[in-house]
Design an enzyme around this catalytic site. Structure first.
Site, PDB file in Angstrom:
ATOM      1  N   ASP A  27      -8.228 -59.784  24.554  1.00 54.96           N
ATOM      2  CA  ASP A  27      -9.458 -60.371  25.100  1.00 54.96           C
ATOM      3  C   ASP A  27      -9.081 -61.385  26.172  1.00 54.96           C
ATOM      4  O   ASP A  27      -9.515 -62.531  26.148  1.00 54.96           O
ATOM      5  CB  ASP A  27     -10.253 -61.033  23.975  1.00 54.96           C
ATOM      6  CG  ASP A  27     -11.693 -61.360  24.385  1.00 54.96           C
ATOM      7  OD1 ASP A  27     -12.234 -60.686  25.290  1.00 54.96           O
ATOM      8  OD2 ASP A  27     -12.278 -62.297  23.795  1.00 54.96           O
TER       9      ASP A  27
ATOM     10  N   ASN B 273     -10.133 -67.557  28.004  1.00 50.39           N
ATOM     11  CA  ASN B 273      -9.052 -67.647  27.021  1.00 50.39           C
ATOM     12  C   ASN B 273      -7.724 -68.036  27.659  1.00 50.39           C
ATOM     13  O   ASN B 273      -6.663 -67.861  27.054  1.00 50.39           O
ATOM     14  CB  ASN B 273      -8.907 -66.332  26.259  1.00 50.39           C
ATOM     15  CG  ASN B 273      -9.956 -66.200  25.165  1.00 50.39           C
ATOM     16  OD1 ASN B 273     -10.464 -67.197  24.653  1.00 50.39           O
ATOM     17  ND2 ASN B 273     -10.292 -64.965  24.815  1.00 50.39           N
TER      18      ASN B 273
ATOM     19  N   ASP C 252      -6.457 -67.970  21.664  1.00 46.65           N
ATOM     20  CA  ASP C 252      -7.388 -67.088  20.950  1.00 46.65           C
ATOM     21  C   ASP C 252      -6.956 -65.621  20.990  1.00 46.65           C
ATOM     22  O   ASP C 252      -7.524 -64.799  21.703  1.00 46.65           O
ATOM     23  CB  ASP C 252      -8.804 -67.237  21.497  1.00 46.65           C
ATOM     24  CG  ASP C 252      -9.838 -66.606  20.559  1.00 46.65           C
ATOM     25  OD1 ASP C 252      -9.433 -66.151  19.469  1.00 46.65           O
ATOM     26  OD2 ASP C 252     -11.025 -66.562  20.912  1.00 46.65           O
TER      27      ASP C 252
END
Length: 329
Positions: A204, A209, A221
């Site tokens: 992701d 992030n 994350d």
């Protein structure tokens, strides 16, 4: 301890501090909720030492083994001096803790700002670190975490949305038609790419992030870490018109290929992966709609206008998936 509609309802300040007390970490009462919907994440002031970040995992989403597999992967990256933020092992060496039906982990607090993706040097710097992540990610496979594939990220989310009455009845025929056409396009893109190896990914890797400091990027994350094609961790950093994305990709790969070879066949997957993410994201919101945090945070979801926009978006993706890749292989 928790209910399926509001799984985090019991996460009061006292509950959170008691959970930390249970592992010998004593907060001073200062709690700041950080931006997170899938899990609940808090910055907690400590009686001794700097603040910590506590992540309480959404119940039943991951198994303990899958969470620990993510922790081990991130720790292996940290051991290689890649700028990530691993979970803190406590006195017993554990990184995953249990308290009254919840799992949680503690992390060091790490500040930073959004990366300036318009800067070629920033993109090249990020590319170097993603290349290093992938070089380690390719050395082993996840056994407890899933693979990003068409079935789990496209077909199953489509089926969920259609089966649970989220699409307005007057738009359902149009949505059903366009999502099926889009998934046909995704299949063609994967066929054109051929047999692309899967490796352990961040999963992701969008700009939110990545925390940027004067020392460069920190990747945070890894909750969505999974097996998949390398381009999955690169395409979300591309934006703008086709010429803009081509330049951005060139800058990323200038750093990336210092540490890991990039197979240009993966460029066939950029718009296919974007299409899968769009379908998956709508279904993610739908699955979480009983969680009271979601209607408050996403009030525009599940309106007539929302689904009209999704239909138009998928039509655009159908056309984009039939265009040549950003540059010839």
């Amino acid at each position: 301890m928790h209910n399926t509609a509001a799984p985090f309802l019991v996460l009061t300040p006292d509950f959170i501090l008691n959970a930390l007390d249970g592992v010998g970490m004593h907060g001073d009462g200062r709690l700041l909720a950080l931006n997170s919907y899938e899990n609940r994440v808090y910055q907690i002031g400590m009686e001794e030492g700097p603040p910590l970040v506590a992540k309480f995992y959404r119940p039943a989403r991951w198994s303990d083994a899958a969470i620990l597999e993510e922790h081990a992967f991130v720790q292996s990256l940290a051991d290689a001096e890649i700028p990530v933020v691993p979970a803190i092992p406590l006195a017993d060496g554990a990184t995953l803790h249990h308290f009254h039906g919840f799992r949680f982990a503690l992390f060091p607090k790490h500040g930073g700002r959004a990366p300036e993706l318009c800067d070629p040097d920033t993109l090249e710097w990020m590319g170097r670190f993603i290349g290093r992540i992938h070089a380690i990610g390719a050395t082993a496979k996840f056994t407890e975490r899933p693979t990003l594939d068409i079935a789990s990220f496209g077909e199953e989310p489509r089926d969920y949305l259609l089966a649970h009455g989220f699409i307005p009845p007057d738009l359902e025929p149009a949505y059903r038609s366009v999502v099926n056409q889009a998934l046909d396009g995704v299949h063609r893109c994967f066929e054109r790419a051929g047999d692309i190896p899967a490796l352990r990914l961040h999963g992701d890797c969008h700009p939110g992030n990545v925390l940027w400091t004067d020392d460069g990027p920190h990747f945070v994350d890894f909750d969505d870490s999974r097996m998949g094609p390398a381009i999955q961790d690169l395409w979300m950093l591309l934006s703008g018109e086709r010429a803009d994305m081509t330049r951005q990709l060139a800058d990323l790969l200038a750093g990336y290929e210092d540490f890991y070879d990039f197979d240009s066949r993966e460029l066939h997957l950029v718009e296919a992966l974007r299409t899968l993410r769009l379908i998956h994201y709508a279904a993610w919101l739908a699955r979480r709609w009983d969680d009271p945090a979601f209607p408050m945070a996403f009030p525009w979801f599940n309106t007539q206008r929302y689904w009209q926009d999704r239909i138009l978006e998928l039509r655009e993706q159908i056309a984009l998936m039939d265009e040549p890749p950003l540059w010839p292989g």
